[in-house]
Design a protein around this motif. Sequence first.
Motif, mmCIF file in Angstrom:
data_model
loop_
_atom_site.group_PDB
_atom_site.id
_atom_site.type_symbol
_atom_site.label_atom_id
_atom_site.label_comp_id
_atom_site.label_asym_id
_atom_site.label_seq_id
_atom_site.Cartn_x
_atom_site.Cartn_y
_atom_site.Cartn_z
ATOM 1 N N ALA A 191 18.771 17.962 0.397
ATOM 2 C CA ALA A 191 17.331 18.195 0.567
ATOM 3 C C ALA A 191 16.561 16.873 0.492
ATOM 4 O O ALA A 191 15.578 16.674 1.209
ATOM 5 N N ASP A 192 17.023 15.968 -0.370
ATOM 6 C CA ASP A 192 16.363 14.667 -0.479
ATOM 7 C C ASP A 192 16.539 13.847 0.801
ATOM 8 O O ASP A 192 15.620 13.135 1.219
ATOM 9 N N TYR A 193 17.706 13.939 1.425
ATOM 10 C CA TYR A 193 17.880 13.211 2.689
ATOM 11 C C TYR A 193 16.889 13.726 3.734
ATOM 12 O O TYR A 193 16.342 12.948 4.526
ATOM 13 N N MET A 194 16.633 15.021 3.719
ATOM 14 C CA MET A 194 15.622 15.558 4.645
ATOM 15 C C MET A 194 14.249 14.945 4.339
ATOM 16 O O MET A 194 13.479 14.618 5.243
ATOM 17 N N GLY A 195 13.965 14.788 3.047
ATOM 18 C CA GLY A 195 12.696 14.160 2.649
ATOM 19 C C GLY A 195 12.602 12.718 3.148
ATOM 20 O O GLY A 195 11.565 12.276 3.636
ATOM 21 N N MET A 196 13.717 12.011 3.053
ATOM 22 C CA MET A 196 13.720 10.614 3.521
ATOM 23 C C MET A 196 13.468 10.563 5.028
ATOM 24 O O MET A 196 12.750 9.683 5.511
ATOM 25 N N VAL A 222 5.403 4.645 2.977
ATOM 26 C CA VAL A 222 4.852 5.951 3.316
ATOM 27 C C VAL A 222 5.741 7.054 2.747
ATOM 28 O O VAL A 222 6.962 6.956 2.757
ATOM 29 N N GLY A 223 5.098 8.079 2.195
ATOM 30 C CA GLY A 223 5.814 9.226 1.632
ATOM 31 C C GLY A 223 6.131 10.262 2.704
ATOM 32 O O GLY A 223 5.977 10.002 3.901
ATOM 33 N N GLY A 224 6.582 11.416 2.261
ATOM 34 C CA GLY A 224 6.979 12.445 3.229
ATOM 35 C C GLY A 224 6.599 13.856 2.820
ATOM 36 O O GLY A 224 6.954 14.829 3.495
ATOM 37 N N PRO A 266 19.087 9.652 -2.711
ATOM 38 C CA PRO A 266 18.500 10.878 -3.251
ATOM 39 C C PRO A 266 18.127 10.706 -4.719
ATOM 40 O O PRO A 266 18.572 9.752 -5.367
ATOM 41 N N TYR A 267 17.320 11.583 -5.221
ATOM 42 C CA TYR A 267 16.849 11.597 -6.615
ATOM 43 C C TYR A 267 15.800 10.523 -6.897
ATOM 44 O O TYR A 267 15.395 10.356 -8.025
ATOM 45 N N PHE A 268 15.393 9.786 -5.866
ATOM 46 C CA PHE A 268 14.318 8.810 -6.070
ATOM 47 C C PHE A 268 13.086 9.256 -5.295
ATOM 48 O O PHE A 268 13.117 10.258 -4.587
ATOM 49 N N LEU A 283 0.864 -1.182 0.000
ATOM 50 C CA LEU A 283 0.000 0.000 0.000
ATOM 51 C C LEU A 283 0.897 1.227 0.000
ATOM 52 O O LEU A 283 1.741 1.379 0.887
ATOM 53 N N LYS A 284 0.742 2.075 -1.019
ATOM 54 C CA LYS A 284 1.534 3.320 -1.038
ATOM 55 C C LYS A 284 0.667 4.461 -0.521
ATOM 56 O O LYS A 284 -0.346 4.809 -1.126
ATOM 57 N N LEU A 285 1.084 5.022 0.604
ATOM 58 C CA LEU A 285 0.396 6.197 1.156
ATOM 59 C C LEU A 285 1.311 7.398 0.993
ATOM 60 O O LEU A 285 2.447 7.386 1.481
ATOM 61 N N SER A 286 0.823 8.429 0.337
ATOM 62 C CA SER A 286 1.647 9.638 0.237
ATOM 63 C C SER A 286 1.609 10.345 1.591
ATOM 64 O O SER A 286 0.726 10.101 2.418
ATOM 65 N N GLY A 287 2.556 11.222 1.798
ATOM 66 C CA GLY A 287 2.555 12.010 3.026
ATOM 67 C C GLY A 287 1.257 12.796 3.164
ATOM 68 O O GLY A 287 0.693 12.916 4.256
ATOM 69 N N GLU A 288 0.791 13.285 2.027
ATOM 70 C CA GLU A 288 -0.461 14.055 1.985
ATOM 71 C C GLU A 288 -1.621 13.292 2.637
ATOM 72 O O GLU A 288 -2.488 13.892 3.257
ATOM 73 N N ALA A 289 -1.604 11.969 2.484
ATOM 74 C CA ALA A 289 -2.694 11.137 3.018
ATOM 75 C C ALA A 289 -2.785 11.223 4.538
ATOM 76 O O ALA A 289 -3.817 10.914 5.113
ATOM 77 N N ALA A 295 11.729 12.700 6.648
ATOM 78 C CA ALA A 295 10.300 13.019 6.817
ATOM 79 C C ALA A 295 9.456 11.746 6.728
ATOM 80 O O ALA A 295 8.514 11.561 7.503
ATOM 81 N N THR A 296 9.833 10.850 5.827
ATOM 82 C CA THR A 296 9.049 9.608 5.698
ATOM 83 C C THR A 296 9.148 8.763 6.973
ATOM 84 O O THR A 296 8.219 8.049 7.317
ATOM 85 N N VAL A 297 10.288 8.885 7.663
ATOM 86 C CA VAL A 297 10.457 8.115 8.904
ATOM 87 C C VAL A 297 9.512 8.653 9.981
ATOM 88 O O VAL A 297 8.879 7.891 10.721
ATOM 89 N N GLY A 309 12.301 5.751 2.132
ATOM 90 C CA GLY A 309 12.353 5.606 0.673
ATOM 91 C C GLY A 309 13.333 4.519 0.283
ATOM 92 O O GLY A 309 13.487 3.515 0.990
ATOM 93 N N THR A 310 14.017 4.747 -0.838
ATOM 94 C CA THR A 310 15.023 3.774 -1.283
ATOM 95 C C THR A 310 16.337 3.956 -0.520
ATOM 96 O O THR A 310 17.240 3.134 -0.629
ATOM 97 N N GLY A 311 16.447 5.077 0.195
ATOM 98 C CA GLY A 311 17.712 5.402 0.857
ATOM 99 C C GLY A 311 18.637 6.214 -0.031
ATOM 100 O O GLY A 311 19.746 6.570 0.373
ATOM 101 N N THR A 361 9.235 7.908 -3.197
ATOM 102 C CA THR A 361 8.638 6.774 -2.486
ATOM 103 C C THR A 361 7.751 5.942 -3.432
ATOM 104 O O THR A 361 7.467 4.794 -3.126
ATOM 105 N N ASP A 362 7.347 6.507 -4.573
ATOM 106 C CA ASP A 362 6.663 5.678 -5.581
ATOM 107 C C ASP A 362 7.633 4.633 -6.137
ATOM 108 O O ASP A 362 7.295 3.463 -6.310
ATOM 109 N N THR A 363 8.838 5.072 -6.412
ATOM 110 C CA THR A 363 9.858 4.132 -6.893
ATOM 111 C C THR A 363 10.162 3.097 -5.809
ATOM 112 O O THR A 363 10.350 1.911 -6.100
#
Length: 239
Positions: free
Chosen positions: A72-77, A51-53, A137-139, A10-16, A79-81, A133-135, A141-143
Motif C-alpha cells: 500500500a505504501d508503494y502505491m502511495g509513493m 510533494v506528498g500523495g 515503505p513505512y516512511f 518546500l513541502k507540499l502535501s497532496g492535499e495542497a 501517487a506522489t509521482v 518519497g524516500t523510496g 514525505t515529511d521524513t
Amino acid sequence: MTPKFNRIILKLSGEALAGEKGFGIDPEIVKVMAEEVKAVHDLGVEVAIIVGGGNIWRGVTGEKMGMERAQADYMGMLATVMNALGLQDTLENVGVPTRVQTSIEMRQIAEPYIRRRAIRHLEKGRVVIFAGGTGNPYFSTDTTAALRAAEINAEVILMAKNNVDGVYNRDPREDDTATMYNELTHLEIISKGLQVMDSTASSLSMDNNIPLVVFNLNRPGNIKRVVLGENIGTKVRGK
Ligand code: UDP
C-alpha cells in the motif's frame, strides 16, 4: 526584497493540490501553487519541492482495507509521482524550469534521484521536484523533506499547511481557545505530541539541526513572505 534563504525545501502535501474536493488534482489550485513558487524562484532562491500523495492514496488507508502495508505504501509513493508530474507541467507553463527526480527509478518519465545532480540543477536555477518519497515503505514525505534537506544542505524546510496558520497547542478547528506558537523546537514538538510532522521526520530534523517554518499555504503570497523573513507562522528551531 532580499531573501532570507538561498536554498529551501518546500513541502507540499497532496492535499495542497486537491482543492475543495479534497482528492485528486485541481489544475486551478496547482496553477496558484506554481505562481507562488515562481514568485520565490524569481527572487533567485534555489527551490526544491517535496510533494506528498495523500490526495490520491495513503498507505495506511490501504492497510485498513486489509492490504499489506508495504504494498500500500508503494502505491502511495507512486501517487506522489503523479502529483510531481502535474506540478512540473504547471510550473513549466508559467515559465519555471524544472526537473523531477524520483527515489524509485522510472527513467522514461523522470530522472532518478542523484544528490549531486539535484544540487547542480538548483545551482542552475531549476526547481527540483523530489517524487517517490524516500523510496521506502513505512516512511512519509515529511521524513523525505527532512532527509533531502540534510542531503542538499537546504537552510530551511517550508512546511505549507492547508488552512492552518501555524502550530497550535490544541486543534484550532475544534477548540477556539487554542493558541499558536511563534517559536518551538523539534524536541518540544515531539515531547508535547504536537501534530506538525510525524515523529521520524521531527527527530531527523532535530538530529540534523534543520529549521522549519510552518505556515498557511492558502493565504496568497505566504511562501514569498516566509522566504523574505516575515514573521508569519511558527518557526521551529533546529536545536
Ligand atoms: N510513502 C512511503 N514512503 C515515503 C513517502 C511516502 O511509503 O518515503 C507513501 C505512504 O504510503 C504515504 C503516501 O506515500 O501515505 C503519501 O505520502 P504522504 O502521506 O507523506 O503524503 P501527504 O500527506 O504529504 O500528502
